[in-house]
Design an enzyme around this catalytic site. Structure first.
Site, short mmCIF file in Angstrom:
data_model
loop_
_atom_site.label_atom_id
_atom_site.label_comp_id
_atom_site.label_asym_id
_atom_site.label_seq_id
_atom_site.Cartn_x
_atom_site.Cartn_y
_atom_site.Cartn_z
N SER A 281 0.85 -1.18 0.00
CA SER A 281 0.00 0.00 0.00
C SER A 281 0.89 1.23 0.00
O SER A 281 2.05 1.17 0.42
CB SER A 281 -0.89 0.00 1.25
OG SER A 281 -1.50 1.26 1.45
N TYR B 50 -2.63 -1.15 10.33
CA TYR B 50 -2.57 -1.39 8.88
C TYR B 50 -1.27 -0.86 8.28
O TYR B 50 -0.58 -1.56 7.53
CB TYR B 50 -3.77 -0.74 8.20
CG TYR B 50 -3.87 -1.05 6.72
CD1 TYR B 50 -4.40 -2.27 6.30
CD2 TYR B 50 -3.42 -0.15 5.77
CE1 TYR B 50 -4.48 -2.57 4.94
CE2 TYR B 50 -3.51 -0.44 4.42
CZ TYR B 50 -4.04 -1.65 4.01
OH TYR B 50 -4.12 -1.94 2.67
#
Length: 242
Positions: free
Chosen positions: A142, A165
């Site tokens: 990401s 995350y």
């Protein structure tokens, strides 16, 4: 056994994973859709088969070592080699919580899927990948996995402050480099990619890109030739900063 090129995509019953699976099948692969839920996985496989694509289900929970090992054993009984592995499965906990409010149990759950999942899947399927002759491994990272971007005030990723995350994706990038170094002498290329801000269940479908657009970079690096890079981090506009 079959001589057809084989690919495995985890978390492939929906979203970006399903789009990657579709793209690989369209490129001529027999694609194994890794899914934790059998019913949802079967539905996704049926959808690809209706399009005339070669797709099969592999039930696998990347957070469960026994499930991963069982899936690897099953696949080894079906195919001789694996040419592509896309570690796509990922989760996020409560994205509204400040870092100081994140529960340790939730952070551990995120790491089990986003970080330890790709490690255990790669390790379990490595014998098939080694037999695949210059296989490709793609880690779905990401933009928040880049320390440079999340500390750059001009980057959209600097506005995101997700403890669990973000930390899992930063660590996944390091895992990518480690596997790339080990496997480079075997001709196996390992790269991390970031799909961009894609509309998925993970972000409440708040993204601006379609799953198909988000799958493009992963497909590119799943299909790179022998002259392609390894151990890198890439997005739609090229190499990303660590």
């Amino acid at each position: 056994m079959t001589n057809k090129r084989q690919a495995l995509v985890t978390g492939a019953n929906k979203g970006i994973g399903l789009a990657i699976a579709k793209g690989l099948a369209e490129a001529g692969f027999c694609v194994w859709l890794g899914a934790r839920d059998r019913v949802r996985g079967e539905h996704a496989v049926a959808g690809l088969r209706e399009l005339g694509l070669d797709a099969k289900l592999l039930v696998i929970d990347v957070a469960d070592e026994a499930s991963v090992n069982h899936a690897a054993a099953l696949l080894a009984g079906e195919i001789d080699a694996l040419q592509v592995l896309v570690n796509n499965a990922g989760i996020a906990a409560d994205m509204s919580k400040a870092p100081s409010e994140v529960r340790m149990q939730d952070m551990k759950a995120v790491f089990e899927v986003n970080l330890f999942g790709p490690v255990r899947v790669t390790q379990a399927f490595l014998p098939l990948l080694k037999a695949g002759d210059r296989a490709r491994i793609v880690m779905m990272s990401s933009g928040v996995g880049s320390l440079a971007l999340i500390t750059d005030p001009t980057s959209i990723y600097s506005s995101v402050n997700l403890l669990d995350y973000t930390a899992s994706k930063v660590a996944l990038n390091a895992v990518t480099v480690a596997f790339a170094k080990e496997l480079q002498p075997l001709g196996i290329k390992v790269n991390a990619v970031e799909p961009g801000h894609v509309r998925t269940d993970l972000n409440g479908n708040s993204g601006v890109l379609t799953p198909q657009e988000g799958a493009a970079t992963a497909l590119k690096f799943a299909l790179i030739g022998d002259d392609g890079p390894t151990g890198g981090f890439f997005g739609s506009h090229g190499r990303q900063p660590w």
